[in-house]
Design an enzyme around this catalytic site. Structure first.
Site, short mmCIF file in Angstrom:
data_model
loop_
_atom_site.label_atom_id
_atom_site.label_comp_id
_atom_site.label_asym_id
_atom_site.label_seq_id
_atom_site.Cartn_x
_atom_site.Cartn_y
_atom_site.Cartn_z
N CYS B 123 7.50 0.06 2.31
CA CYS B 123 6.98 1.09 1.42
C CYS B 123 8.17 1.58 0.61
O CYS B 123 9.00 2.32 1.12
CB CYS B 123 6.35 2.24 2.21
SG CYS B 123 5.91 3.64 1.15
N CYS B 126 8.03 5.65 -0.18
CA CYS B 126 8.29 6.63 0.88
C CYS B 126 8.47 5.86 2.17
O CYS B 126 9.42 5.10 2.30
CB CYS B 126 7.22 7.71 0.94
SG CYS B 126 5.52 7.13 0.79
N SER B 127 7.56 6.02 3.13
CA SER B 127 7.69 5.25 4.37
C SER B 127 6.32 5.03 4.99
O SER B 127 6.15 5.13 6.20
CB SER B 127 8.63 5.95 5.35
OG SER B 127 8.20 7.28 5.56
N CYS B 128 5.32 4.71 4.16
CA CYS B 128 3.97 4.44 4.66
C CYS B 128 4.03 3.35 5.71
O CYS B 128 4.72 2.34 5.54
CB CYS B 128 3.05 4.01 3.51
SG CYS B 128 2.83 5.29 2.28
#
Lengths: 108, 230
Positions: B123, B126-128
């Site tokens: 991702c 962000c950090s999905c």
């Protein structure tokens, strides 16, 4: 164009699309490294609320078509180190995509 | 990230109580940690949430581990009909057949590696991460280094994870930019014919389901029997 529920889908798998190059203020989910790049729609994920609205506590309606769009790495990164078959795909909302006429070559 | 899990309950007067001692960091809190603490304390003071509810949510997060994903992949390897259903509608199948509550989860999609095709998840924005089936993401998954390099030089990143794939294998990076979370079904290792789902699950690692490695092999199975000596 395909209509599902209340949402009209402008693109279908196989369609070539270009990612818009605009730079809006505020939140959006279109990565910079893909802006201006030409890819191919590979999946129609469905309709989802607009994250550019949701980020500011607005309802994000009407829902927008969301597609998986796949790009050749050698097109995205001019200095890509790897075979020409490598790809990168992202999930992009329809209002960021414009159609690319058949025969228009990727700007490599 | 410590910020989302820290649980200070002292006031703002910097009195250090006994509770503080076990959680205090050597470094001062970051701006984000201070912001998180301030918002959390305000929500509690205003009666919008209770400290117990926050703790329950943290416990809930901590209870999710890659074990869910390991079982799902092991069944996909064992049962072609299940794999077909999983590839068609992962979220519903994981809910219906594994009892994992995905009501509040984003859409989940499973993608399958094969000879000549290797998926790798990132991702960049962000950090999905598919937390409901893989738990808390590893720290490196959230770092800018992985997020930027995974899309630009995936083969070099894979090599750093010990994964070197031939040039005629397509590396297909999936950037989870929107409403879907991805889980990779790695290739089933050779030499596992007839294995039970439970035994296969031990070969499925978190990193293989992110797509930075392949599955373990019978030779690297953590449960393998020690070779006979002599």
């Amino acid at each position: 164009m395909t209509v599902r529920g209340n949402v009209a889908f402008r693109f279908k798998p196989g369609d070539r699309v270009r990612v818009d190059t605009r730079i809006p203020t505020g939140h959006c989910r279109t990565p910079f490294y893909l802006r201006g790049k030409v890819g191919t729609v590979v999946l129609v994920h469905g309709a989802f609320r607009n994250p550019e609205d949701l980020a500011y506590y607005r309802p994000g309606l009407p829902e927008l078509p969301l597609y998986m769009v796949r790009f050749p790495q050698a097109h995205v990164w001019l200095d890509y180190v790897g075979p020409s078959g490598d790809t990168v795909a992202a999930d992009l909302y329809e209002h960021w995509l414009t159609p690319v006429a058949a025969g228009v070559r990727d700007a490599r | 990230m410590h910020g989302e899990h820290d649980h200070h309950d002292h006031g703002h007067d910097h009195d250090h109580d006994a509770h503080d001692a076990i959680e205090a960091d050597a470094r001062p809190p970051t701006e984000f940690e201070m912001l998180e603490q301030a918002i959390r304390e305000l929500l509690i003071e205003k009666g919008i949430v209770t400290a117990a509810e926050i703790q329950r949510q943290i416990d809930d997060m901590d209870s999710r581990t890659p074990m869910h994903g390991q079982k799902i992949v092991a069944r996909a390897w064992s049962d072609p009909a299940f794999k077909g259903r999983l590839l068609a509608n992962a979220k519903r199948v994981i809910h219906d057949e594994f009892g994992i509550d995905l009501e509040r989860s984003p859409e989940v999609m499973a993608v399958e590696n094969s000879a000549g095709l290797h998926h790798m998840i990132v991702c960049t924005l962000c950090s999905c991460y598919p937390r409901l089936v893989l738990g808390i993401p590893p720290a490196w998954y959230k770092k800018k280094a992985y997020r930027s390099r995974a899309v630009k030089e995936p083969r070099q990143v894979l090599a750093e994870f010990g994964t070197v794939l031939p040039d005629d294998t397509e590396i297909r990076v999936l950037d989870s930019t929107a409403d879907l979370r991805y889980i990779v079904i790695p290739r089933r290792p050779q030499g596992t014919e007839g294995w039970s789902e439970e035994r296969l699950a031990a070969l499925v690692t978190r990193d293989a389901m992110i797509g930075v490695t392949e599955a373990r092999t019978p030779a690297t199975d953590p449960h393998r029997e020690a070779p006979a000596v002599g």
